[in-house]
Scaffold this motif. Structure first.
Motif, short mmCIF file in Angstrom:
data_model
loop_
_atom_site.label_atom_id
_atom_site.label_comp_id
_atom_site.label_asym_id
_atom_site.label_seq_id
_atom_site.Cartn_x
_atom_site.Cartn_y
_atom_site.Cartn_z
N MET A 160 33.71 34.02 23.79
CA MET A 160 34.55 35.09 24.32
C MET A 160 33.62 36.18 24.82
O MET A 160 32.41 36.14 24.58
N SER A 171 39.48 32.55 27.95
CA SER A 171 39.30 33.14 29.28
C SER A 171 39.80 32.23 30.40
O SER A 171 40.18 32.71 31.47
N THR A 304 36.59 40.69 26.66
CA THR A 304 37.13 39.46 27.26
C THR A 304 38.14 39.80 28.35
O THR A 304 38.22 39.11 29.38
#
Length: 307
Positions: A160, A171, A304
């Motif tokens: 992340m 993601s 993130t």
């Protein structure tokens, strides 16, 4: 005298390692095929094919540490890309006298029962795990035989943080989730899973490379308490001020059918065990040795989300 570092790969880990070293005043060069500029102040860049042993050896001449932060772009072509790259990296470290620091992963352990510790055997049999197992085994053997000044591998769970894109399970689905759309993840959505921030991978890799007493073995990157895939995505969305979305699971017969027409899903299917049961990293050894703690989870989620 300024310490010198050669980093192979400008992905998320390579960039974080470069930024960390440059910030403290080290001499840092990042090697990629294109030689593209990472935009990090104080970092030099070189264009070369890292599987060219002679070219890489020349680049590594005088380096204190050679960092393997490479990640061949086509996940379906690891058998073609990794062997010559791994051989060149090992040879360049041996010839130059640099410590060889490897960014590893958890594939070599295979399916596990209980938290993963560094003393688990590397017994996985799927072809990607066999490649990763061989890469570290060759480096460790060279170190034990005295052919390398130092060799160490740090292993992290799924990444992340910024710049991960399609290489991260959270993601990968985040852009659609930020638009309020339902998303599909691999395996079960309700099993605890460790996620690791790439900044923590970089910090651990540098600490291990510069600690001769840590060489000859693997180390796990300090990571936050495990979350399920659904929880991790919801936390990132909350950090961005967005509501939860529906999270679907791709597994079983549906995954098998999709894998028939998708080479990438065929590769992923071999590793689906990681998402079908608890997949938890024990990072106590690295925390105790270097006093490292993971980036706070709230910050991981903001990073993130790109905040």
């Amino acid at each position: 005298m300024t310490d010198r570092h050669l980093i192979v790969g400008a992905g998320p880990v390579g960039r974080h390692v470069a930024a960390l070293l440059a910030e403290r005043g080290s001499d840092v060069t990042v090697v990629t095929r294109s030689g593209r500029d990472t935009g990090i102040a104080g970092v030099a860049h070189a264009a070369l094919d890292a599987s060219d042993t002679d070219a890489l050896t020349r680049a590594a001449d005088g380096a204190d540490v050679l960092y393997n932060c490479a990640n061949p772009g086509d996940y379906t072509q690891w058998e073609r890309a990794w062997p010559p790259l791994a051989a060149a990296l090992l040879a360049a470290a041996e010839r130059s006298g640099a410590v060889y620091a490897i960014t590893g992963n958890l594939y070599p352990y295979g399916p596990v029962d209980g938290p993963m510790t560094e003393d688990l055997p590397d017994v996985a049999t799927d072809h990607k795990a066999v490649l990763r197992t061989r890469l570290w085994a060759d480096a460790r053997q060279a170190f034990e035989q005295g052919r390398l000044r130092g060799a160490v591998e740090v292993r992290a769970s799924d990444y992340m943080g910024p710049g991960i894109g399609a290489n991260g399970h959270v993601s990968r689905v985040l852009p659609a989730a930020l638009r309020g759309r339902a998303v599909t993840v691999m395996g079960r959505t309700d099993q605890p899973h460790t996620f690791t921030d790439v900044a923590d991978v970089a910090r651990t890799l540098v600490a291990a490379a510069e600690d001769p007493g840590s060489h000859g073995r693997t180390w796990h990157v300090p990571s936050n308490a495990p979350r399920t895939q659904a929880q991790a995505l919801a936390d990132v969305l909350a950090a961005a001020g967005r509501p939860r979305v529906r999270v679907r699971a791709l597994r079983g017969p549906a995954l098998a059918a999709a894998a028939v027409v998708s080479p990438l899903l065929r590769e992923v299917r071999e590793l689906i065990y990681q998402w079908e049961r608890p997949y938890v990293l024990d990072d106590s050894s690295a925390r105790a040795r270097w006093g490292l703690e993971p980036t706070p989870w709230d910050e991981v989620c903001r990073r993130t989300a790109g905040l």
